[in-house]
Design an enzyme around this catalytic site. Sequence first.
Site, short mmCIF file in Angstrom:
data_model
loop_
_atom_site.label_atom_id
_atom_site.label_comp_id
_atom_site.label_asym_id
_atom_site.label_seq_id
_atom_site.Cartn_x
_atom_site.Cartn_y
_atom_site.Cartn_z
N SER A 169 1.18 -26.56 -1.32
CA SER A 169 0.42 -27.48 -2.18
C SER A 169 -1.03 -27.03 -2.27
O SER A 169 -1.65 -27.08 -3.34
CB SER A 169 0.47 -28.91 -1.61
OG SER A 169 1.68 -29.54 -1.92
N LYS A 184 -1.75 -40.15 3.02
CA LYS A 184 -0.32 -40.36 2.72
C LYS A 184 -0.19 -41.63 1.90
O LYS A 184 -1.02 -42.54 2.02
CB LYS A 184 0.47 -40.52 4.02
CG LYS A 184 1.95 -40.26 3.86
CD LYS A 184 2.27 -38.77 3.94
CE LYS A 184 3.69 -38.45 3.61
NZ LYS A 184 4.01 -37.04 3.93
N ASN A 207 15.21 -32.10 -0.10
CA ASN A 207 14.42 -30.92 -0.41
C ASN A 207 14.22 -29.99 0.80
O ASN A 207 14.46 -28.78 0.71
CB ASN A 207 13.05 -31.37 -0.97
CG ASN A 207 12.11 -30.21 -1.16
OD1 ASN A 207 11.26 -29.94 -0.34
ND2 ASN A 207 12.29 -29.47 -2.26
N GLY A 261 4.89 -34.90 -3.17
CA GLY A 261 6.17 -35.54 -2.86
C GLY A 261 6.40 -35.75 -1.37
O GLY A 261 5.68 -35.23 -0.53
N ASP A 262 7.41 -36.51 -1.08
CA ASP A 262 7.93 -36.71 0.28
C ASP A 262 9.33 -37.32 0.08
O ASP A 262 9.91 -37.14 -1.01
CB ASP A 262 7.01 -37.63 1.11
CG ASP A 262 7.33 -37.61 2.60
OD1 ASP A 262 6.91 -36.67 3.29
OD2 ASP A 262 8.05 -38.51 3.09
#
Length: 445
Positions: free
Chosen positions: A377, A126, A240, A165-166
């Site tokens: 992903s 991360k 999202n 993304g996050d």
Amino acid sequence: MSRYVESVLEVVKNRNAGEPEFHQAVQEVLDSLRPVFSRHPEFEASGLLERIVEPERQIFFRVPWQDDHGKVHVNRGFRVEFNSALGPYKGGIRFHPSVYIGIIKFLGFEQIFKNSLTGLMMGGGKGGSDFDPKGKSDSEIMRFCQSFMNELYRHIGADTDVPAGDIGVGGREVGFMFGQYKKLTGLFTGVLTGKGLDYGGSLVRTEATGYGTVYFCEEMLKKRGTSFEGKTVVVSGSGNVAIYAHEKATQMGAKVVAMSDSNGYIYDKDGIDLNLVKQLKEVERKRIKEYVKEHKNAAYSEGCNGIWSIKCDVALPCATQNELDGAAAKTLIKNGCIAVAEGANMPCTPDAAKAFVDNKVSFGPGKAANAGGVATSGLEMAQNSQRMKWTFEETDLQLHRIMVNIYNSAKEAADEYGTPGNLINGANIAGFMKVARAMMAQGLV
Ligand code: NDP
Ligand code: 2IT
């Protein structure tokens, strides 16, 4: 054998002082794993837990950038490469002012087991920054992303570490980071996922986390002999994950009556108009309270916690960590909520999660219920390696299959280890076992 878990927890707390989110994530996983260590003494003998709670590598870096007025700002960048037993490090990047190493470590730790549950070849990692994207122009976002990548590029690669993304990082930011990576290395590879559809992105990746959470929740509802049809749903957040959880739940016949952002929440008893939310959030990047200007029957309330006082059958927390506490859980239970699936990472506090399990509310923990994003992903990485692009239907079918498999693995592990129906234990054990076997096979590295 429980002594083993206690001693490792103690080390984690001492060695990572001042990182409560990381402690919380580790505590939950290790609590679930207690029965595993009595069956597998070889894990303790090889120091498996001590190794799994320590990231393989942590990278901290300076991110200097200039705003539109020429003023210089300095943020801090992070990438934690937590575990590579199952594949290249894989996990998102978060831009939010609350980001510090403890947040990135909690997310990276969760990611190890989440990625394992998907059944794909991905390790856990991360990254992020304490940069606040709110109110920034596109040029400022671009300059920040480029500066972030000016350091990150030397640590990542399609076969080493693949960010995505996050919170605060979506298609726009991934695009800017990808462009800078390509400029610096001259390589057009699948080094990031969540890319635009024209340059290597996968169909369904945008929708994947929200859709996946709803697919997972559908399995929990099936187990209770019911479905989303006719259910009233509350979704927190309006980013999202929240938007596409709303979309899929609605497609399955539910009515989503509330959504939120970090300022407050909207309640629309007729069902929230998702097209308007998409316009406000995805296109105009405005606040959720703007919704009530168009929908006079809807109400806006300040503060995000109140959203859990709205009566619903299903709650989908899709905003951020620890957004749903014990008191909110009690209210949901009192109001007849039968299922909670975590679209966000660790949105329920430990006492909230316990209250749901104790009261027989079906509870889908984040590392299982929100694994659809990273799973897709993984599908993007597969398509990039093949130099192919799959159709929406094909990719969505794969996502659905993966979510059903995750539900079944978590359910079976919960049964096998004596806590039937407890998907927290089941997901932790099922995710852990695969990583543990791989680490044992790969020796002391
Ligand atoms: P976005 O940035 O798109 O949206 C985040 C949403 O949560 C916004 O509505 C935001 O409100 C709200 N929010 C963020 N921080 C806070 C806070 N401190 N308090 C209250 N509300 C907050 O992010 P995502 O939708 O991508 O991510 C949401 C959650 O899902 C996160 O926990 C993330 O880790 C998790 N997740 C995301 C995946 C993905 O693929 N994107 C995959 C798996 C999990 P505001 O606009 O006011 O900040
Ligand atoms: O928390 C998560 O799983 C994500 N933010 C998605 C990670 C990814 O690599 O797609």
